[in-house]
Write an enzyme that holds these catalytic residues in place. Structure first.
Site, PDB file in Angstrom:
ATOM      1  N   GLY A 119       0.836  -1.206   0.000  1.00 38.84           N
ATOM      2  CA  GLY A 119       0.000   0.000   0.000  1.00 38.84           C
ATOM      3  C   GLY A 119       0.865   1.246   0.000  1.00 38.84           C
ATOM      4  N   ARG A 154       1.063  -4.915  -5.944  1.00 37.63           N
ATOM      5  CA  ARG A 154       0.989  -6.170  -5.200  1.00 37.63           C
ATOM      6  C   ARG A 154       1.485  -7.228  -6.183  1.00 37.63           C
ATOM      7  NH1 ARG A 154      -0.734  -4.281  -0.037  1.00 37.63           N
ATOM      8  NH2 ARG A 154      -2.377  -2.804  -0.373  1.00 37.63           N
ATOM      9  N   ASP A 159       4.834  -4.805   6.191  1.00 37.91           N
ATOM     10  CA  ASP A 159       5.512  -6.030   6.602  1.00 37.91           C
ATOM     11  C   ASP A 159       5.504  -7.113   5.521  1.00 37.91           C
ATOM     12  OD1 ASP A 159       2.801  -6.600   7.092  1.00 37.91           O
ATOM     13  OD2 ASP A 159       3.391  -8.164   8.514  1.00 37.91           O
ATOM     14  N   THR A 197       3.809   3.045   5.529  1.00 30.92           N
ATOM     15  CA  THR A 197       2.379   2.687   5.550  1.00 30.92           C
ATOM     16  C   THR A 197       1.656   3.677   6.450  1.00 30.92           C
ATOM     17  OG1 THR A 197       0.769   1.094   6.449  1.00 30.92           O
ATOM     18  CG2 THR A 197       2.971   0.924   7.300  1.00 30.92           C
ATOM     19  N   ASP A 231      -0.724   2.871   8.279  1.00 29.11           N
ATOM     20  CA  ASP A 231      -1.360   2.110   9.361  1.00 29.11           C
ATOM     21  C   ASP A 231      -0.604   2.126  10.691  1.00 29.11           C
ATOM     22  OD1 ASP A 231      -3.284   1.403   7.477  1.00 29.11           O
ATOM     23  OD2 ASP A 231      -2.208  -0.420   6.892  1.00 29.11           O
ATOM     24  N   ASP A 263       1.592   0.093  11.684  1.00 25.95           N
ATOM     25  CA  ASP A 263       1.485  -1.270  12.220  1.00 25.95           C
ATOM     26  C   ASP A 263       2.780  -2.072  12.079  1.00 25.95           C
ATOM     27  OD1 ASP A 263       1.465  -1.512   9.491  1.00 25.95           O
ATOM     28  OD2 ASP A 263      -0.227  -2.881   9.390  1.00 25.95           O
ATOM     29  N   ARG A 316      -5.946  -1.275   8.952  1.00 27.15           N
ATOM     30  CA  ARG A 316      -5.933  -2.748   8.937  1.00 27.15           C
ATOM     31  C   ARG A 316      -6.149  -3.264  10.363  1.00 27.15           C
ATOM     32  NH1 ARG A 316      -1.746  -5.383   4.803  1.00 27.15           N
ATOM     33  NH2 ARG A 316      -0.201  -4.619   6.250  1.00 27.15           N
TER      34      ARG A 316
HETATM   35  P1  ADP Z   1       2.565  -4.405   2.637  1.00 31.29           P
HETATM   36  O1  ADP Z   1       4.014  -4.378   2.291  1.00 31.29           O
HETATM   37  O2  ADP Z   1       1.954  -3.038   2.632  1.00 31.29           O
HETATM   38  O3  ADP Z   1       2.318  -5.197   3.910  1.00 31.29           O
HETATM   39  P2  ADP Z   1       1.590  -6.660   1.059  1.00 31.29           P
HETATM   40  O4  ADP Z   1       1.339  -7.531   2.233  1.00 31.29           O
HETATM   41  O5  ADP Z   1       0.607  -6.663  -0.049  1.00 31.29           O
HETATM   42  O6  ADP Z   1       1.792  -5.137   1.452  1.00 31.29           O
HETATM   43  O7  ADP Z   1       3.012  -7.093   0.454  1.00 31.29           O
HETATM   44  C1  ADP Z   1       3.551  -6.406  -0.654  1.00 31.29           C
HETATM   45  C2  ADP Z   1       4.252  -7.375  -1.541  1.00 31.29           C
HETATM   46  O8  ADP Z   1       5.328  -8.017  -0.836  1.00 31.29           O
HETATM   47  C3  ADP Z   1       3.404  -8.556  -2.039  1.00 31.29           C
HETATM   48  O9  ADP Z   1       2.586  -8.196  -3.129  1.00 31.29           O
HETATM   49  C4  ADP Z   1       4.474  -9.542  -2.434  1.00 31.29           C
HETATM   50  O10 ADP Z   1       5.044  -9.187  -3.680  1.00 31.29           O
HETATM   51  C5  ADP Z   1       5.541  -9.323  -1.351  1.00 31.29           C
HETATM   52  N1  ADP Z   1       5.377 -10.321  -0.273  1.00 31.29           N
HETATM   53  C6  ADP Z   1       4.437 -10.354   0.684  1.00 31.29           C
HETATM   54  N2  ADP Z   1       4.576 -11.433   1.470  1.00 31.29           N
HETATM   55  C7  ADP Z   1       5.632 -12.113   0.997  1.00 31.29           C
HETATM   56  C8  ADP Z   1       6.289 -13.347   1.367  1.00 31.29           C
HETATM   57  N3  ADP Z   1       5.864 -14.088   2.389  1.00 31.29           N
HETATM   58  N4  ADP Z   1       7.357 -13.734   0.643  1.00 31.29           N
HETATM   59  C9  ADP Z   1       7.800 -13.010  -0.418  1.00 31.29           C
HETATM   60  N5  ADP Z   1       7.226 -11.850  -0.819  1.00 31.29           N
HETATM   61  C10 ADP Z   1       6.160 -11.408  -0.131  1.00 31.29           C
END
Ligand code: ADP
Length: 322
Positions: free
Chosen positions: A11, A72, A103, A127, A129, A131, A173
């Site tokens: 995000g 994403r 995260d 972010t 959030d 968080d 979130r």
């Molecule tokens: P944020 O970083 O805001 O928490 P997301 O959870 O959507 O957002 O994660 C962003 C991107 O990070 C995902 O679209 C993916 O490409 C990568 N990602 C998330 N989780 C994993 C994971 N367990 N292993 C590898 N890449 C990941």
């Protein structure tokens, strides 16, 4: 270290541009070449990578969103897919990667540093959030907070004209910080968030007592991670017959020019990320704790998620809204 890359992922949040600028300029200041990866991990897979110069980040510090774009990319969770992304860094001799995001983005960075020892990774918390463990504040939180305050101040004008109860649903979130800080800042009568159990019957009673005391209107701040504004209104209607309106602030909370606090935070954290790369650190997230720049291993950040909730602020907000 001669070459590093930077990307924004997950995000978006106001201040990400200021963080990219800080990473870029701090690196160039230290004679390091910088590459911008467009569209997060998706761009890493697609080899959407371009060299950044001092001027590439000019005129960006005041802009919301991220000029590197975010995306994403669920495929990045697959180790075979990740190999391609790592190869795109390796073929340019990139030895350090700064990932600005939440995260989920940190998890991608952690995998890269595990699977390729030649690439150090550093996470920067971006972010709205708030968080991410390991930092008291995340980049974008303060701007989003101010957007909520501005919106609720306007809503309060109409709430008081019509003697209504307004239920404001805010983002975050699973984290209640936006609701908490905004609730305190606007003088909300009640704050409903995931970290504290709230009995809706008590909320209804409080609103009723307020009306009996002559209150013209009430503001109930609800964190999306606890319940929706609509669900809250429905629950309240079981106990009290009042004129309520629900306002879901939505994505306006993610936009806008970053606040001064976010610009300073992004600049400090971005600069610190480069310092950590130069000192040989890897698989850590930068943060600010008690106004000190810190770094915390990704594993610790994941395992202690959301444990920094400030109950004292919640209690104060309650005391001030009797
Ligand atoms: P944020 O970083 O805001 O928490 P997301 O959870 O959507 O957002 O994660 C962003 C991107 O990070 C995902 O679209 C993916 O490409 C990568 N990602 C998330 N989780 C994993 C994971 N367990 N292993 C590898 N890449 C990941």
């Amino acid at each position: 270290m001669k070459k590093i890359a930077v990307l924004t992922s997950g995000g978006d949040s106001p201040g990400m541009n200021a963080a990219v600028r800080a990473v870029t300029r701090k690196a160039i200041y230290n004679n390091i070449e910088v590459y911008g990866v467009y569209q997060g991990y998706q761009g890493l897979l697609n080899d959407n990578i371009e060299k950044l110069e001092l001027g590439s980040v000019g005129d960006t510090i005041q802009r919301g969103g991220t000029f590197l774009y975010s995306a994403r990319c669920p495929e990045f969770k697959d180790a075979d897919v990740r190999k391609k992304g790592i190869e795109n860094l390796r073929k340019r001799d990139i030895e350090g990667l700064v990932v600005i995001g939440g995260d989920g983005s940190y998890r991608g960075a952690q995998r890269i540093s595990e699977e390729c020892k030649e690439i150090q990774t550093i996470g920067v918390p971006g972010t709205i959030d708030n968080d991410i463990n390991g930092s008291d504040f995340t980049i974008g939180f303060d701007t989003a907070l101010n957007t909520i305050i501005d919106s609720v101040d306007k809503i309060r004008d109409t709430a008081s004209s019509h003697a209504r109860t307004f239920i404001i649903e805010v983002m975050g979130r699973d984290c209640g910080d936006l609701a908490l800080w905004a609730g305190l800042s606007v003088g909300a009568e009640t704050i409903i968030l995931p970290e504290v159990n709230v009995d809706i019957k008590d909320v209804a009673e409080k609103i009723d007592n307020g009306i009996k005391r002559g209150k013209k209107h009430s503001i109930v701040m609800v964190a999306e991670g606890c319940m929706s504004g609509e669900a809250c209104a429905k629950e309240l209607s079981k106990y009290i017959n009042i004129d309520t309106r629900v306002s879901v602030l939505g994505h306006i909370q993610r936009g806008g020019s970053p606040s001064g606090a976010d610009r300073v935070l992004a600049s400090r954290l971005g600069g610190h990320a480069v310092e950590l790369l130069l000192s040989g650190k890897t698989a850590v997230g930068v943060g600010i704790m008690n106004n000190e720049l810190t770094d915390t291993p990704f594993d610790e950040i994941f395992n202690a998620k959301n444990q920094k909730f400030e109950h004292s602020i919640y209690n104060l907000a309650k005391e001030l809204s009797i």
